[in-house]
Structure formats: structure tokens, C-alpha cells
Design an enzyme around this catalytic site. Sequence first.
Site, PDB file in Angstrom:
ATOM      1  N   GLY A   1      -6.475  29.881 -42.390  1.00  0.00           N
ATOM      2  CA  GLY A   1      -6.808  28.884 -43.396  1.00  0.00           C
ATOM      3  C   GLY A   1      -6.247  29.173 -44.763  1.00  0.00           C
ATOM      4  O   GLY A   1      -5.750  30.273 -45.039  1.00  0.00           O
ATOM      5  N   CYS A   2      -6.322  28.164 -45.626  1.00  0.00           N
ATOM      6  CA  CYS A   2      -5.927  28.294 -47.034  1.00  0.00           C
ATOM      7  C   CYS A   2      -6.957  27.531 -47.863  1.00  0.00           C
ATOM      8  O   CYS A   2      -8.130  27.493 -47.506  1.00  0.00           O
ATOM      9  CB  CYS A   2      -4.501  27.789 -47.249  1.00  0.00           C
ATOM     10  SG  CYS A   2      -4.200  26.071 -46.778  1.00  0.00           S
ATOM     11  N   ALA A   3      -6.563  26.928 -48.964  1.00  0.00           N
ATOM     12  CA  ALA A   3      -7.525  26.238 -49.821  1.00  0.00           C
ATOM     13  C   ALA A   3      -7.994  24.924 -49.197  1.00  0.00           C
ATOM     14  O   ALA A   3      -9.186  24.675 -49.044  1.00  0.00           O
ATOM     15  CB  ALA A   3      -6.919  25.991 -51.200  1.00  0.00           C
TER      16      ALA A   3
END
Length: 205
Positions: A163-165
Site C-alpha cells: 500500500g501507499c497513501a
Amino acid sequence: GASTSTRRAPRVRRAPRPVPPTGDTLGAMTTTQPDRHLVLAGTRNVRDVGGYPAAGGRRTRWRTLLRSDELTRLPDETRVALEGLGVRQVIDLRWPEELVISPNTFRSSDLVRYTSIPLLADDPTPHAGLEGMYKHVLDARGTQLADVVGALLAEDGLPAIVGCAAGKDRTGVTIALLLDLAGVPRDVIVEDYAISAHYFASPAA
């Protein structure tokens, strides 16, 4: 690679592997297949990339690789739910400044390995645009992408969350390449990528 930062406990203690919980808060198991979008408090865009057609007439395995927006505001119920699904590793693609401002909930977990692999050193989109950012990842961040693959292939590397933001751009490129490696058809990969816009536009669960 040098870009990878992994916080490892001396020995990751295995969480029990119960049957995946059912109910609206977890994307209930159905008689056909698990829900792709997991509706979890504190998140918008946690999705399973299982069940897609792959090379050799196979399908990607459910509850093995998840993609997500940032896991930074998770109540205990969500953390426990993800552990209950058997998650062994969280790979965080955000850049270092984001990790300081909004630490990942699993950063100090004794049950889940937390691996930081900044896919980008900073945000290139203001001057390069979104298309330029994607091109930069493919042209210049091969080491980081290889680090993701290596982390997933490591002992207890799966099941994992990447994941990221927003779980959309950096995660989208990474997951697209992983699905391509598995032989998932291009139109399916594009559809998986595009659906993030719908879920991230919705309020957090």
C-alpha cells in the site's frame, strides 16, 4: 536493495489462522468467492487481487495479496481483523516524510512484518504529472520494484498487503506489474487499477 527498510522482530510470532471472519465489516465470505473490497474501519481502498485469471489456466489466490491505502488510522478491530486473515507482511511504498508524519499501524507489530520500500524518493507529480510519475517508476525505480518482489518471496512474505497513501498510483503501478508477472490479462489489470478511483472517492469506513 539499499532502499529497503524492514523492521523485523527476532522471530515473527505466528498469528493463528482462523477461518476468515464474516460480516459486513470484513467483506463476508459468500458461497461463490470472497468479497474483493474489504470494508474495514479506518480505510477506503483495501482490496484483494485474488480470483483473477492467470497464466496456465490458473487464477490468482484469494487472501494472499491485498492492496491498500495508508494503514495509519486503524482501530484495534481492523488491525485484529487483518491479522485474523493471516496477513504476515505489510509493504509500505510511501516516501520517508510520509512515514514520519503518519506512521503505519503495523510498524511495531510483533505479528506482522513491516517493510518500508519507498517507491519514490519524493512526489514528482507537481512537475512531471501523473503520466510522468508512472514513467519515472518504470524507468528509474526498478530496484525498488525488485525489492517488493523479493520481500513477497521471502519466508513468511505472504499473505501480504502492499500500500501507499491512496492505494492508487504507487500501489497501482506495483500491483499491475505483479499481476502482469502472474500472467493476468491486460484488460483485467486495467480494470483492477481503475476501480481505485471509485473506492478512494468514498469516505473512509
